[in-house]
Enzyme design. Structure first.
Site, mmCIF file in Angstrom:
data_model
loop_
_atom_site.group_PDB
_atom_site.id
_atom_site.type_symbol
_atom_site.label_atom_id
_atom_site.label_comp_id
_atom_site.label_asym_id
_atom_site.label_seq_id
_atom_site.Cartn_x
_atom_site.Cartn_y
_atom_site.Cartn_z
ATOM 1 C CB SER A 191 39.913 36.180 43.078
ATOM 2 O OG SER A 191 39.952 37.002 41.946
ATOM 3 C CG ASP A 353 32.272 37.796 40.873
ATOM 4 O OD1 ASP A 353 32.626 38.641 40.018
ATOM 5 O OD2 ASP A 353 33.081 37.028 41.431
ATOM 6 C CG HIS A 385 35.549 39.201 42.836
ATOM 7 N ND1 HIS A 385 35.559 38.031 42.095
ATOM 8 C CD2 HIS A 385 36.850 39.468 43.114
ATOM 9 C CE1 HIS A 385 36.810 37.626 41.924
ATOM 10 N NE2 HIS A 385 37.605 38.470 42.540
#
Length: 410
Positions: A191, A353, A385
């Site tokens: 991320s 996502d 995610h």
């Protein structure tokens, strides 16, 4: 009773096996995890004169877990937590600081366990983070603390306030390289850790990258930000836990430079309407108006501090493996049909996502023709995610790459 000759043979055999095992471990390229927003344990110590509720502690004898301890997220206790973890903005320095009487620290830089589990007790169901990948690597022969490390940081901050983290990560990369027989390091980032790793590499000479970095492997890299960051500032976000109150979490999230850092990038959104109201539309070029209209001018100032770090998204100059989820509905636009702005938006959705939009996740594809080092990209349908961190397809991809890199180390 064994003869002396037998003992000698056993000793020699054991030495050969031990030497072979040591050699196999040294073949493995060392790995450092770079976590994302909310992906590091955070500790605090209190010496406050006032609290928001009589049940809240004013002082603590020692440091305690501020993130993540689920006991802090239950009703009433969460009010104490909000007051302890949120930040304040200094207009003079343009930097953020803790609440009065709150001291924070990131424990044990380099220790992978600090990013494997967000809850150090390991009791929280949602507390595991890099643990699945770490266990996969250990099954291949990795040893925590030797060729497997973590790089936790104060995820509340944006890159404008992470100089110490970047220096610590540099030192960790260099020391890990030396301790593993001058073997280049693989950065595995998730991320926000993706763009942070990119910033680090963009600020290193090519000679340093050629020497110390084997590859950058990112999972759900939020290179171009996310429309969801706009939602965070407008309404807050419940982090996918429906028992949590968005409006309460908003009190924290909107004080964090990391939230501003993850705003959509103009390279990807340009004139597209991101927030639509009956009276006004907002594109990425209207962010100052957006922040003013939601009564958060500080958000705009934090954004100005952070946006310069992603204005170009220059290729990193190292081998890249860009893995991400797709096929999950992801917020494309906030839509207001009545005068409920900014509290009650409706949403339109696009591919991504579930947290980061596909155009941001796939930005790394643009590097394929812009650097001589290999760039590999792969999407995993249905992996959201966070689920990507435990997706078996991703584990297999990582194992395959480790095998290739290990053979290169022979």
């Amino acid at each position: 009773m064994k003869t002396s000759l037998q003992l000698i043979i056993i000793f020699i055999g054991s030495f050969i096996v031990f030497s072979q095992e040591s050699k196999d471990v040294k073949k493995l390229p060392p790995v450092i995890f770079v976590p994302g927003d909310g992906g590091s344990q955070l500790e605090a110590k209190l010496n406050k004169t006032t609290t928001v509720h009589y049940v809240c502690d004013k002082t603590t004898k020692d440091f305690f877990t501020l993130w993540l301890d689920v006991n802090h997220l239950i009703p009433i206790a969460i009010d104490c937590w909000v007051d302890n973890i949120k930040l304040n903005f200094d207009e003079a320095t343009k930097k953020t600081f803790n609440q009065p009487g709150v001291e924070t620290r990131i424990p044990d830089f380099g220790d992978p366990s600090r990013v494997e589990y967000l809850d150090p007790s390991r009791l929280a169901i949602a507390g595991d983070y890099f643990s699945h990948i770490s266990d996969t690597l250990v099954s291949l022969g990795y040893i925590r603390g030797e060729n497997l490390h973590g790089a936790p940081f104060d995820f509340r901050k944006g890159p404008s306030e992470l100089d110490i983290f970047f220096q610590n990560l540099t030192n960790l990369i260099e020391s890990t390289y030396v301790k593993n027989g001058n073997s280049p390091v693989v950065l595995i980032a998730h991320s926000m850790g993706g763009p942070l790793s990119l910033i680090l590499l963009n600020n290193k000479p090519q000679s340093w990258k050629d020497k110390y970095i084997r590859a950058l492997l990112t999972l759900s890299g939020a290179y171009g930000g996310s429309v969801k960051a706009l939602k965070v500032f407008a309404t807050g976000d419940d982090l996918g836990v429906y028992l949590l109150n968005e409006s309460v979490l908003k009190q924290v999230q909107t004080t964090l430079p990391s939230s501003a850092f993850l705003m959509p990038n103009y390279l990807l959104w340009d004139d597209e309407v991101l927030v639509s109201t009956p009276d006004k539309n907002y594109t990425i070029k209207d962010l100052e108006s957006f922040f003013n209209d939601i009564n958060n001018p500080t958000g705009w100032k934090m954004y100005l501090n952070e946006k310069k770090f992603t204005e170009k998204l220059t290729p990193p100059g190292v081998e890249v493996h860009c893995l991400y989820g797709l096929g999950v509905s992801t917020i494309q636009q906030l839509v207001y049909k009545t005068n409920k702005f900014p509290d009650q938006p409706l949403f339109t959705y696009e591919d991504g996502d579930g947290t980061v939009n596909i155009r941001s996740l796939e930005f790394c594809k643009k590097w394929i023709t812009k650097q001589k080092q290999e760039v590999h990209t792969q999407g995993f349908v249905g992996s959201d995610h966070m689920a990507i961190l435990k997706d078996s397809r991703v584990m297999n991809y990582i194992k395959d790459r480790i095998s290739i890199w290990s053979n290169l180390n022979l």
